[in-house]
Design a protein around this motif. Structure first.
Motif, PDB file in Angstrom:
ATOM      1  N   ASN A   1       0.787  -1.013  -0.033  1.00  0.00           N
ATOM      2  CA  ASN A   1      -0.032   0.070  -0.005  1.00  0.00           C
ATOM      3  C   ASN A   1       1.092   1.218   0.056  1.00  0.00           C
ATOM      4  OD1 ASN A   1      -2.686  -1.225   0.092  1.00  0.00           O
ATOM      5  ND2 ASN A   1      -2.267  -1.727   2.251  1.00  0.00           N
ATOM      6  N   ILE A   2       2.246   1.144  -0.299  1.00  0.00           N
ATOM      7  CA  ILE A   2       3.054   2.323  -0.252  1.00  0.00           C
ATOM      8  C   ILE A   2       2.655   3.096  -1.611  1.00  0.00           C
ATOM      9  CG2 ILE A   2       5.218   3.185  -0.724  1.00  0.00           C
ATOM     10  CD1 ILE A   2       6.172   0.771   1.030  1.00  0.00           C
ATOM     11  N   GLU A   3       2.246   4.295  -1.448  1.00  0.00           N
ATOM     12  CA  GLU A   3       2.020   5.251  -2.539  1.00  0.00           C
ATOM     13  C   GLU A   3       3.586   5.803  -3.245  1.00  0.00           C
ATOM     14  OE1 GLU A   3      -0.534   9.023  -3.689  1.00  0.00           O
ATOM     15  OE2 GLU A   3      -0.531   8.568  -1.605  1.00  0.00           O
ATOM     16  N   GLY A   4       3.477   5.674  -4.571  1.00  0.00           N
ATOM     17  CA  GLY A   4       4.725   6.037  -5.044  1.00  0.00           C
ATOM     18  C   GLY A   4       5.732   4.792  -5.224  1.00  0.00           C
ATOM     19  N   ARG A   5       7.052   5.148  -5.607  1.00  0.00           N
ATOM     20  CA  ARG A   5       7.940   4.021  -5.757  1.00  0.00           C
ATOM     21  C   ARG A   5       8.110   3.215  -4.442  1.00  0.00           C
ATOM     22  NH1 ARG A   5       9.410   8.170  -9.004  1.00  0.00           N
ATOM     23  NH2 ARG A   5       9.946   7.544 -11.267  1.00  0.00           N
ATOM     24  N   ARG A   6       8.225   1.992  -4.777  1.00  0.00           N
ATOM     25  CA  ARG A   6       8.544   0.836  -3.695  1.00  0.00           C
ATOM     26  C   ARG A   6      10.026   0.298  -4.108  1.00  0.00           C
ATOM     27  NH1 ARG A   6       3.255  -2.686  -3.902  1.00  0.00           N
ATOM     28  NH2 ARG A   6       3.484  -2.443  -6.143  1.00  0.00           N
ATOM     29  N   PRO A   7      10.704  -0.001  -2.940  1.00  0.00           N
ATOM     30  CA  PRO A   7      12.024  -0.733  -2.921  1.00  0.00           C
ATOM     31  C   PRO A   7      11.704  -2.242  -3.332  1.00  0.00           C
ATOM     32  CG  PRO A   7      11.577  -0.535  -0.567  1.00  0.00           C
ATOM     33  CD  PRO A   7      10.421   0.286  -1.423  1.00  0.00           C
ATOM     34  N   ILE A   8      12.820  -2.829  -4.241  1.00  0.00           N
ATOM     35  CA  ILE A   8      12.953  -3.949  -4.527  1.00  0.00           C
ATOM     36  C   ILE A   8      13.261  -4.832  -2.978  1.00  0.00           C
ATOM     37  CG2 ILE A   8      14.174  -5.789  -5.897  1.00  0.00           C
ATOM     38  CD1 ILE A   8      14.383  -3.556  -8.096  1.00  0.00           C
ATOM     39  N   VAL A   9      12.582  -5.681  -2.564  1.00  0.00           N
ATOM     40  CA  VAL A   9      12.742  -6.398  -1.533  1.00  0.00           C
ATOM     41  C   VAL A   9      12.809  -8.121  -1.770  1.00  0.00           C
ATOM     42  CG1 VAL A   9      12.161  -4.547   0.171  1.00  0.00           C
ATOM     43  CG2 VAL A   9      10.682  -6.233  -0.457  1.00  0.00           C
TER      44      VAL A   9
END
Length: 248
Positions: free
Chosen positions: A240-248
């Motif tokens: 649900n993070i708005e915008g870019r998300r890190p690769i985890v």
């Protein structure tokens, strides 16, 4: 981004602050970065390269790094006066695990400065250090503020020392339509035992860290524990993070 042939250097910490036992914690932390620009010079850094100083848990987003490399960034154009050749990331804070993200708790790091304005890389004859305002506290003669308001007529300003990256006034740069341009992976440890050791030994150590509740160590830790328990709060899950998300 940088390719498989990128040179990587790892040095032991250079504790310049050891000669100043009464130095406050964060001033000590800043002095410990003093060797960075010397290493950059040894590695062949040039005036048109970009220097980024960050803690190990801070980083720009991949797309923002690519933008710094390829776009026309006013702060990085040649011929800087070195007053404000800096870009600061606005970091999305993630606590302990990726599913505990706090969109409203932005973290103003890392910082990036163009090479021509960095100590040991830029022209020290053109950008002299005489304007620095030094503190009278212990070690204060080593860390001068970047406050040049008493000299409005100057056209060239001192080169940036490693501690300037962190201590100068932050001006976060946001991509249009995005909420963050960096990440802060705070307290991402393998166990709470390791996390306790951090709070026992870092810049502002807690001697009782082995015994106190995790939630009492720091406000960020309290927020993270609340998230891990599934309690309502200002956190969101990774999906649900708005915008870019890190690769985890």
């Amino acid at each position: 981004i940088f390719g498989p042939n990128t040179d990587v250097y790892v040095d032991f910490r250079v504790d310049v602050a050891k000669d100043y036992p009464e130095l406050d914690a964060f001033r000590r932390e800043n002095l410990q970065r003093s060797h960075i620009t010397e290493r950059w010079k040894e590695a062949g850094m040039q005036p048109d390269d970009i220097g980024i100083i960050c803690d190990v848990d801070e980083m720009f987003t991949r797309d923002f790094l690519l933008a710094l490399q390829t776009c026309d960034v006013p702060q990085f154009r040649p011929g800087q006066d070195c007053a404000e050749p800096q870009i600061t990331g606005q970091g999305l804070k993630l606590e302990i695990v990726p599913d505990c993200a706090f969109p409203g708790a932005f973290y103003d790091h890392p910082q990036a400065v163009i090479g021509e304005c960095i100590e040991n890389i830029g022209d020290a004859d053109l950008h002299q250090s005489d304007l620095r305002s030094f503190s009278k506290t212990e070690g204060g003669h080593l860390i001068g503020k970047r406050d040049f308001s008493p000299h409005p007529d100057r056209t060239e300003y001192p080169l940036w020392e490693p501690w300037d990256f962190r201590r100068a006034p932050n001006k976060p740069i946001l991509e249009e339509g995005r909420l963050h341009s960096a990440y802060h992976f705070h307290n991402f440890f393998d166990s709470f035992t390791v996390m306790r050791n951090k709070y026992k030994t870092f810049a502002l150590p807690r001697e009782d860290a082995d015994f106190m509740p995790i939630s009492s160590m720091q406000r960020a830790a309290k927020m993270a524990i609340s998230c891990l328990k599934g309690e309502p709060g200002k956190h969101v899950t990774f999906d649900n993070i708005e915008g870019r998300r890190p690769i985890v």
